[in-house]
Design a protein around this motif. Structure first.
Motif, PDB file in Angstrom:
ATOM      1  N   TRP A 176      46.866  39.125  42.582  1.00 13.67           N
ATOM      2  CA  TRP A 176      45.802  39.438  42.216  1.00 13.67           C
ATOM      3  C   TRP A 176      44.628  39.952  40.220  1.00 13.67           C
ATOM      4  O   TRP A 176      44.166  39.848  40.719  1.00 13.67           O
ATOM      5  CB  TRP A 176      45.110  40.462  42.972  1.00 13.67           C
ATOM      6  N   ARG A 177      45.802  39.618  39.622  1.00 13.83           N
ATOM      7  CA  ARG A 177      45.814  40.490  38.599  1.00 13.83           C
ATOM      8  C   ARG A 177      43.912  40.025  38.101  1.00 13.83           C
ATOM      9  O   ARG A 177      43.410  39.913  36.931  1.00 13.83           O
ATOM     10  CB  ARG A 177      47.084  40.572  37.410  1.00 13.83           C
TER      11      ARG A 177
ATOM     12  N   LEU B   6      48.176  47.071  42.243  1.00 11.20           N
ATOM     13  CA  LEU B   6      47.269  46.035  42.480  1.00 11.20           C
ATOM     14  C   LEU B   6      48.684  44.585  42.194  1.00 11.20           C
ATOM     15  O   LEU B   6      49.641  44.705  41.358  1.00 11.20           O
ATOM     16  CB  LEU B   6      46.936  45.765  41.639  1.00 11.20           C
ATOM     17  N   ASP B   7      48.415  44.178  43.047  1.00 12.66           N
ATOM     18  CA  ASP B   7      49.532  43.294  43.118  1.00 12.66           C
ATOM     19  C   ASP B   7      49.304  41.805  42.167  1.00 12.66           C
ATOM     20  O   ASP B   7      48.542  41.576  41.659  1.00 12.66           O
ATOM     21  CB  ASP B   7      49.582  42.310  44.959  1.00 12.66           C
TER      22      ASP B   7
ATOM     23  N   ALA C  36      42.164  37.915  39.355  1.00  8.52           N
ATOM     24  CA  ALA C  36      40.681  37.580  39.380  1.00  8.52           C
ATOM     25  C   ALA C  36      40.548  38.660  39.831  1.00  8.52           C
ATOM     26  O   ALA C  36      39.078  38.899  39.292  1.00  8.52           O
ATOM     27  CB  ALA C  36      41.307  37.397  41.536  1.00  8.52           C
ATOM     28  N   TYR C  37      40.877  40.256  39.410  1.00  6.83           N
ATOM     29  CA  TYR C  37      40.723  41.273  39.124  1.00  6.83           C
ATOM     30  C   TYR C  37      40.241  41.504  37.897  1.00  6.83           C
ATOM     31  O   TYR C  37      38.865  41.999  37.616  1.00  6.83           O
ATOM     32  CB  TYR C  37      41.538  42.843  39.387  1.00  6.83           C
TER      33      TYR C  37
END
Length: 324
Positions: free
Chosen positions: A88-89, A84-85, A91-92
């Motif tokens: 975006w951590r 995962l980029d 948001a994930y």
């Protein structure tokens, strides 16, 4: 079906409780809360019929409507996919933590051991634990929770230099013993000039109790299972630092008066399960240190033969029958 809430690195205790439930003819489902992300598929359906939340993990599918009781052992941090980029951590984590909580909310109406809200609140507030223990008649060591070096220095003098220090919460969530670890430690006079770092990490300071025994009490809805560490380890402030620490336990019977006090305290806190740390002073008094709603007890079952997992399973089954 009984939902067992834990994490992917959990072993022994989770297995024993599930086996005890299954022997009684109760289906179980293990939910590793750290895998509630890319490791599961879910859907929440809301229409003219009753709403339902469905999970599918490792090719096993359950609906919230099937859950009749919950054993709330651990709630763990979510795993984040390595690919995962990093942008975006967060948001994930936000999205999956939200959906995980929605699922847990969907089963709040069934019996839980422990109640999720009560257990989380108590784990985050040791001062609340101490207040409940005092109200129940337990002896307590003098205690201060502070980031003020002046307060600590004054407390150190009040206790005539007999003070331990510990964190309110652990540094690491690792079940394998890895990562940072700060054990309960004696405070020395040499350390007093260096307490300015408290501004970065407030700590709990307590009067050191000259102990005859250190006790781990496992409370299961009115049942008590107690192990002791004898005075030969009296110079060790934190038993977790002893090499082979799980093999040093001996059986112990807690006096009826102390059992009554702990039962009262647990009722005040709204807990049906907890791992409680006590010290028996050399003068015979018992001092309450803390209760962990998610505390470990496998070493007592394994080394002392206590039927803790069977008792947990029995209490869960009783809760289901009571609700019916």
């Amino acid at each position: 079906m009984v939902l067992c809430i834990t994490h992917s690195n959990d072993f022994y205790t989770i297995d024993n409780v599930q086996q005890s439930l299954q022997k009684a003819g109760i289906r179980t489902f293990r939910l590793n809360t750290d895998e509630f992300g890319s490791g599961c598929r879910f859907s929440y359906t809301l229409n003219n019929a009753a709403p339902d939340f469905v999970l599918e993990i490792h090719n096993e599918r359950i609906a919230a409507s099937q859950v009749k009781a919950v054993w709330y052992r651990k709630l763990w941090e979510l795993q984040v996919p390595e690919e995962l980029d990093p942008a975006w951590r967060q948001a994930y984590l936000n999205q999956y933590q939200t959906h995980r909580q929605i699922f847990l909310n969907a089963i709040q109406h069934v019996p839980w051991m422990n109640d999720m809200i009560a257990a989380q609140a108590i784990c985050r507030d040791k001062m609340q634990q101490l207040a409940a223990a005092r109200a129940a008649g337990c002896c307590l060591p003098r205690t201060v929770f502070t980031n003020d070096p002046v307060v600590v220095s004054d407390f150190f003098r009040q206790c005539e230099g007999n003070v331990i220090m510990k964190l309110h919460n652990p540094l690491s969530m690792s079940m394998q013993g890895g990562g940072p670890f700060f054990p309960t430690t004696r405070l020395t006079e040499d350390a007093l000039p260096h307490l300015q770092s408290l501004v970065y990490c407030p700590m709990i300071f307590q009067e050191y109790i000259d102990k005859q025994y250190e006790l781990r009490v496992v409370y299961v809805d009115g049942h008590f299972f107690t192990g002791k560490i004898d005075a030969s380890y009296n110079q060790v402030t934190d038993w977790r630092t002893i090499h082979g620490g799980t093999s040093i336990w001996q059986p112990y019977k807690l006096p009826a008066q102390e059992r009554h006090r702990i039962h009262d305290m647990m009722h005040r806190l709204g807990l049906s399960f907890g791992a409680i740390d006590l010290i028996r002073h050399v003068n015979g008094n018992y001092y309450f240190l803390e209760v962990n709603p998610f505390g470990e007890w496998g070493m007592l079952e394994k080394k002392l033969g206590y039927p803790i997992s069977e008792t947990i399973a029995e209490k869960i089954i009783t809760g289901i029958q009571y609700e019916q």
